[in-house]
Design a protein around this motif. Structure first.
Motif, mmCIF file in Angstrom:
data_model
loop_
_atom_site.group_PDB
_atom_site.id
_atom_site.type_symbol
_atom_site.label_atom_id
_atom_site.label_comp_id
_atom_site.label_asym_id
_atom_site.label_seq_id
_atom_site.Cartn_x
_atom_site.Cartn_y
_atom_site.Cartn_z
ATOM 1 N N ALA A 1 0.813 -1.220 0.000
ATOM 2 C CA ALA A 1 0.000 0.000 0.000
ATOM 3 C C ALA A 1 0.847 1.271 0.000
ATOM 4 O O ALA A 1 0.438 2.286 -0.552
ATOM 5 C CB ALA A 1 -0.937 -0.004 1.209
ATOM 6 N N THR B 1 3.287 2.862 -3.742
ATOM 7 C CA THR B 1 2.872 3.855 -4.746
ATOM 8 C C THR B 1 3.123 5.291 -4.293
ATOM 9 O O THR B 1 3.767 6.052 -5.024
ATOM 10 C CB THR B 1 1.401 3.636 -5.142
ATOM 11 O OG1 THR B 1 1.267 2.317 -5.660
ATOM 12 C CG2 THR B 1 0.958 4.637 -6.192
ATOM 13 N N THR C 1 2.929 1.163 -10.479
ATOM 14 C CA THR C 1 2.838 0.722 -9.080
ATOM 15 C C THR C 1 1.419 0.845 -8.560
ATOM 16 O O THR C 1 0.984 0.022 -7.755
ATOM 17 C CB THR C 1 3.802 1.496 -8.165
ATOM 18 O OG1 THR C 1 3.554 2.897 -8.259
ATOM 19 C CG2 THR C 1 5.254 1.194 -8.494
ATOM 20 N N LYS C 2 0.675 1.844 -9.027
ATOM 21 C CA LYS C 2 -0.716 1.955 -8.588
ATOM 22 C C LYS C 2 -1.527 0.763 -9.057
ATOM 23 O O LYS C 2 -2.226 0.126 -8.282
ATOM 24 C CB LYS C 2 -1.360 3.245 -9.097
ATOM 25 C CG LYS C 2 -2.803 3.386 -8.631
ATOM 26 C CD LYS C 2 -3.548 4.430 -9.429
ATOM 27 C CE LYS C 2 -5.008 4.491 -9.057
ATOM 28 N NZ LYS C 2 -5.770 3.297 -9.380
ATOM 29 N N PHE D 1 -0.976 -0.932 -5.495
ATOM 30 C CA PHE D 1 -1.953 -0.227 -4.662
ATOM 31 C C PHE D 1 -3.375 -0.731 -4.876
ATOM 32 O O PHE D 1 -4.105 -0.959 -3.899
ATOM 33 C CB PHE D 1 -1.888 1.290 -4.906
ATOM 34 C CG PHE D 1 -2.747 2.056 -3.947
ATOM 35 C CD1 PHE D 1 -2.331 2.267 -2.647
ATOM 36 C CD2 PHE D 1 -3.978 2.548 -4.327
ATOM 37 C CE1 PHE D 1 -3.126 2.960 -1.750
ATOM 38 C CE2 PHE D 1 -4.788 3.237 -3.448
ATOM 39 C CZ PHE D 1 -4.346 3.439 -2.147
ATOM 40 N N ASP D 2 -3.789 -0.906 -6.126
ATOM 41 C CA ASP D 2 -5.154 -1.379 -6.386
ATOM 42 C C ASP D 2 -5.440 -2.739 -5.754
ATOM 43 O O ASP D 2 -6.487 -2.911 -5.122
ATOM 44 C CB ASP D 2 -5.445 -1.386 -7.882
ATOM 45 C CG ASP D 2 -5.594 0.027 -8.461
ATOM 46 O OD1 ASP D 2 -5.646 0.996 -7.678
ATOM 47 O OD2 ASP D 2 -5.653 0.144 -9.700
ATOM 48 N N THR E 1 -4.041 -3.998 -3.076
ATOM 49 C CA THR E 1 -4.107 -3.846 -1.615
ATOM 50 C C THR E 1 -5.420 -3.187 -1.187
ATOM 51 O O THR E 1 -5.949 -3.525 -0.128
ATOM 52 C CB THR E 1 -2.912 -3.036 -1.046
ATOM 53 O OG1 THR E 1 -2.869 -1.751 -1.656
ATOM 54 C CG2 THR E 1 -1.605 -3.763 -1.246
ATOM 55 N N THR E 2 -5.950 -2.286 -2.003
ATOM 56 C CA THR E 2 -7.232 -1.681 -1.621
ATOM 57 C C THR E 2 -8.338 -2.724 -1.650
ATOM 58 O O THR E 2 -9.222 -2.705 -0.791
ATOM 59 C CB THR E 2 -7.616 -0.502 -2.541
ATOM 60 O OG1 THR E 2 -7.661 -0.938 -3.897
ATOM 61 C CG2 THR E 2 -6.643 0.655 -2.401
ATOM 62 N N TRP F 1 -1.921 10.474 1.998
ATOM 63 C CA TRP F 1 -2.119 9.148 1.433
ATOM 64 C C TRP F 1 -1.278 8.110 2.202
ATOM 65 O O TRP F 1 -1.775 7.053 2.594
ATOM 66 C CB TRP F 1 -1.741 9.180 -0.034
ATOM 67 C CG TRP F 1 -1.932 7.914 -0.829
ATOM 68 C CD1 TRP F 1 -2.348 6.683 -0.382
ATOM 69 C CD2 TRP F 1 -1.692 7.753 -2.214
ATOM 70 N NE1 TRP F 1 -2.381 5.781 -1.420
ATOM 71 C CE2 TRP F 1 -1.988 6.412 -2.556
ATOM 72 C CE3 TRP F 1 -1.271 8.617 -3.221
ATOM 73 C CZ2 TRP F 1 -1.854 5.919 -3.852
ATOM 74 C CZ3 TRP F 1 -1.153 8.116 -4.497
ATOM 75 C CH2 TRP F 1 -1.441 6.784 -4.808
ATOM 76 N N ALA G 1 -2.739 5.102 4.440
ATOM 77 C CA ALA G 1 -2.404 3.709 4.125
ATOM 78 C C ALA G 1 -1.756 3.034 5.320
ATOM 79 O O ALA G 1 -2.043 1.864 5.630
ATOM 80 C CB ALA G 1 -1.479 3.649 2.913
#
Length: 193
Positions: free
Chosen positions: A51, A54, A96-97, A101-102, A104-105, A168, A172
């Motif tokens: 998380a 990014t 990386t997003k 990140f996506d 992990t969300t 952010w 996170a």
């Protein structure tokens, strides 16, 4: 801001479109490659690292880009350097997003009960993302109105950019504490049963 600089580098609309098209293809290819690595990175390094990667990548790579813009774009060499630095920053930020990140969300919803999952996803994905995109557009329009163009607003944009990244990263990090606590609680309930 980066696309405004790219338009200066490629004033012919066909050249600009060709550059953006090639860039989009590179983003797609690199994301596919990193997704395979990202799954293992989250599994090995944990949810928190996945998380936080990014915003940390974005913060580290934006510094040279913003430095190049703040120094000035008055020569073709400086303009090319800014375009290249912005391309690298944007490429790795998007990669990386999408790859870290996506996922992990989405993982953050796993330890929640069914009702919380539905309400949480609705609140975040419907309301949160729309407010975020609308708010970002409103800020950008305000900066253009005040400064005349987005490049002239670079000093203010740097402060806003790093403020958002700090928030952010803080969010996170806090969410990771809640995620690990909820996951541990869920695992202990499963062992008791």
């Amino acid at each position: 801001m980066w696309k405004s600089i790219v338009k200066q580098q490629y004033p012919d609309p066909l050249d600009y479109q060709r550059f953006i098209s090639q860039f989009s293809s590179i983003v797609g290819l690199s994301t596919c490659i990193v997704i395979f690595v990202g799954v293992h990175a989250i599994r090995i390094l944990g949810w928190r690292i996945g998380a936080l990667t990014t915003p940390l990548v974005m913060a580290c790579l934006a510094f040279p880009f913003f430095s190049g813009v703040l120094v000035g774009l008055d020569t073709p060499r400086r303009l090319k350097i800014a375009v290249t630095l912005g391309m690298i920053q944007t490429l790795l930020a998007k990669t990386t997003k999408y790859a870290l990140f996506d996922p992990t969300t989405q993982m953050a919803y796993i330890p929640l009960d069914d009702e919380s999952k539905v309400k949480g996803k609705a609140a975040i994905e419907v309301i949160g993302s729309r407010i975020g995109k609308s708010g970002g557009s409103l800020i950008q329009q305000g900066l253009v109105l005040v400064f005349g163009n987005i490049i002239s607003a670079a000093p203010v944009l740097v402060v806003l950019y790093y403020s958002v990244l700090a928030w952010w990263a803080y969010s996170a990090n806090r969410l990771s504490e809640l995620f690990y606590a909820r996951t541990a609680m869920q695992e202990s309930k499963e062992h008791e049963e």
